[in-house]
Each structure stands twice: as structure tokens, then as C-alpha cells.
Design a protein around this motif. Structure first.
Motif, short mmCIF file in Angstrom:
data_model
loop_
_atom_site.label_atom_id
_atom_site.label_comp_id
_atom_site.label_asym_id
_atom_site.label_seq_id
_atom_site.Cartn_x
_atom_site.Cartn_y
_atom_site.Cartn_z
N GLY A 95 0.79 -1.22 0.00
CA GLY A 95 0.00 0.00 0.00
C GLY A 95 0.82 1.28 0.00
O GLY A 95 0.30 2.36 -0.26
N PHE A 96 2.12 1.18 0.30
CA PHE A 96 2.99 2.36 0.31
C PHE A 96 3.56 2.66 -1.07
O PHE A 96 4.15 3.72 -1.28
CB PHE A 96 4.14 2.16 1.29
CG PHE A 96 3.75 2.29 2.75
CD1 PHE A 96 2.46 2.64 3.13
CD2 PHE A 96 4.69 2.04 3.75
CE1 PHE A 96 2.11 2.74 4.46
CE2 PHE A 96 4.35 2.14 5.09
CZ PHE A 96 3.05 2.49 5.45
N LEU A 97 3.42 1.72 -2.02
CA LEU A 97 3.98 1.90 -3.36
C LEU A 97 3.05 2.75 -4.22
O LEU A 97 1.83 2.64 -4.13
CB LEU A 97 4.20 0.55 -4.03
CG LEU A 97 5.28 -0.33 -3.41
CD1 LEU A 97 5.13 -1.77 -3.89
CD2 LEU A 97 6.67 0.19 -3.76
N GLY A 98 3.65 3.59 -5.05
CA GLY A 98 2.85 4.41 -5.96
C GLY A 98 3.74 5.01 -7.03
O GLY A 98 4.90 4.63 -7.18
N SER A 99 3.19 5.94 -7.77
CA SER A 99 3.98 6.61 -8.81
C SER A 99 3.49 8.04 -8.97
O SER A 99 2.38 8.39 -8.55
CB SER A 99 3.86 5.86 -10.14
OG SER A 99 2.53 5.93 -10.64
N VAL A 100 4.36 8.85 -9.55
CA VAL A 100 4.03 10.25 -9.78
C VAL A 100 4.77 10.69 -11.03
O VAL A 100 5.79 10.10 -11.40
CB VAL A 100 4.47 11.11 -8.56
CG1 VAL A 100 5.98 11.16 -8.44
CG2 VAL A 100 3.89 12.51 -8.62
N LYS A 101 4.27 11.70 -11.70
CA LYS A 101 4.99 12.25 -12.85
C LYS A 101 6.06 13.20 -12.36
O LYS A 101 5.79 14.14 -11.62
CB LYS A 101 4.02 12.98 -13.80
CG LYS A 101 3.23 12.03 -14.68
CD LYS A 101 2.65 12.73 -15.88
CE LYS A 101 1.97 11.71 -16.81
NZ LYS A 101 1.43 12.36 -18.02
N GLY A 102 7.31 12.92 -12.76
CA GLY A 102 8.42 13.76 -12.35
C GLY A 102 8.51 15.03 -13.17
O GLY A 102 7.67 15.30 -14.04
N ALA A 103 9.57 15.81 -12.92
CA ALA A 103 9.74 17.09 -13.61
C ALA A 103 9.87 16.90 -15.11
O ALA A 103 9.46 17.76 -15.90
CB ALA A 103 10.97 17.80 -13.07
#
Length: 260
Positions: A95-103
Motif C-alpha cells: 500500500g505504500f507503493l505508488g507513482s508520480v509524474k516527475g519534472a
């Protein structure tokens, strides 16, 4: 309180690899690893230590300080951990894993909301050369806690490392700074008080670990990166390493600068 909560979370979640088809061929993106000097940390699939940058912090003051301390050249040393969707984890809390769009617009793996990075100067498993870099980068534990402690010294096998010559000009500077900032905890003669005894303390012989201890601090000991310049920290380290019967050799301002 956080440690108790984190421990409870760790016990309440199974630790296993999340079977995401997009990553099944490549293996885990984020894994639970162990280093000799920082203990349990997150690593990438190849075992390289992962870091978080305080420039990504949700604390505005912390973010501002990190951006001021770590310029673009500094930040370029930290390589975003690439992923496609939610990353595959090994022996971590799913549940701590995820993703985000970087710069750059590319997807980057996250853990408990923190974007994850490897450090360009870590060339082998277990290395933590990015720990405390410019007071902006730190390892993160498998329960999502940012670990800001200095790396612990590790005994080295084989031949002793050659001592660096002592710059005698640094000794009186170091003595003055030690008396003003260190003696209250470590004793006027290195005999120890609230802090550890430094007389005869073998860990002072570990150059990088001792410098980082002064820069970053740990436990009840504050860091002095903001209070002293490179020469002053080299002077304190040199003085402590060569007083009260210690003979560990000198520390140079260049060594301190490289570890800030």
C-alpha cells in the motif's frame, strides 16, 4: 509515536511482491535491503540504495531549505526511479507503493508519497554515499520513515588505512571549537559525559563516517553543517582524532566539502 505506529503498520500488512504485469519481466522496482552502515533501507531491483529528496517534502520550510542547499548540479546526481504505473515491490508494504509524474514528465516510483531516487556516486550494493548529501537527501526505511542519521562506522578488514598528516594549523582552531560546542557532551578531555567518550574511540578513525557524524548528527547530537564551515569542521575532527592519546591522523577541508 510514529515508530510505534509504523511498527504496527508493518505487522498488519503482508510483505510480498506485488504482481503487476507491467513489471513481471524486469523484476521488482522497489525492494527491502540492508546496508552495513544504515541498516534496513529501500533499494532498487539491483540492490542500489534508494533516497528521498527534501526538495519533494510537503513541509514548505524544509523544501525551501533543500532547494537552497542542493542546486541543479546537486539534484542531477539523483536519478529518478522509473516505473510504469504502480511499481512492483519485493518484501515491502504494497500500500505504500505508488507513482508520480516527475519534472521530466516521466513516471517515477514513490513510497509513502516520497518520490524515489538512486545516487550517481553509489556504484555498488550497500553504498550510501548520498546520505545527508547537501543536507537534502536521505535514505528511507521499509516502513516509510526518512532516516537522517549519519552512517555508522564499519570495521575494515585487512591492512590499516594510511593516516593523513595532521595540519598543525588546524589544531588550535579545533581545540577552540571543541571547547565551545562539543566539550559539554563529550567531556573537556574526551572522557565522555552526556555523549560518548572520544578518547580511545576507534570509530574516529573512519574518516567519512566521523565527518558525516559532525555534519549531520544523530540521536541527541545535532549536526553542525550550518554552524561551521569546511575548515572549522576539519579542525574539530582533526583535534578530536589527535588528542587524549588518539592518533588517527588529519582531516582536510576538502574531505568535508566532498561530503556536504
Amino acid at each position: 509515536m510514529f515508530k510505534k505506529t509504523a511498527a504496527a503498520i508493518l505487522l498488519s500488512f503482508p510483505l510480498y511482491a506485488v504482481p503487476m504485469a507491467a513489471h513481471s519481466a524486469a523484476g521488482p522496482v522497489v525492494a527491502h535491503g540492508t546496508t552495513p552502515t544504515m541498516g534496513s533501507v529501500l533499494t532498487d531491483g539491483a540492490g542500489k540504495t534508494l533516497y528521498v529528496l527534501l526538495s519533494d517534502s510537503k513541509n514548505a520550510d524544509e523544501q525551501k531549505a533543500a532547494l537552497a542547499a542542493c542546486d541543479k548540479a546537486c539534484q542531477d546526481k539523483f536519478i529518478p526511479v522509473a516505473t510504469t504505473g504502480r511499481p512492483l515491490g519485493l518484501a515491502v508494504i504494497p500500500g505504500f507503493l505508488g507513482s508520480v509524474k516527475g519534472a521530466s514528465g516521466a513516471e517515477q516510483a514513490t513510497f509513502r508519497g516520497w518520490p524515489l531516487y538512486t545516487f550517481a556516486d553509489d556504484t555498488a550494493k550497500g553504498q550510501v554515499n548520498g546520505q545527508g548529501f547537501k543536507q537534502a537527501a536521505y535514505v528511507i526505511s521499509p516502513v516509510g520513515e526518512v532516516n537522517r542519521a549519519a552512517p555508522k562506522a564499519v570495521a575494515r578488514a585487512g591492512a590499516a588505512v594510511a593516516k593523513k598528516p595532521v595540519d598543525t594549523a588546524l589544531m588550535p582552531i579545533g581545540q577552540e571549537k571543541y571547547a565551545a560546542t562539543c566539550a559539554g557532551c563529550h567531556g573537556a578531555n574526551g572522557q565522555g559525559a552526556f555523549g560518548a567518550a572520544l578518547a580511545g574511540f576507534a570509530r574516529l578513525g573512519e574518516d567519512d563516517a566521523f565527518i558525516k557524524q559532525i555534519l549531520i548528527g544523530s540521536g541527541d547530537m545535532p549536526g553542525f553543517a550550518g554552524a561551521m564551515d569546511d575548515r572549522e569542521i576539519a579542525a574539530v575532527a582533526t583535534y578530536a582524532r589527535n588528542s587524549w592519546g588518539n592518533e588517527f591522523g588529519g582531516i582536510t577541508p576538502e574531505q568535508v566539502k566532498a561530503l556536504r
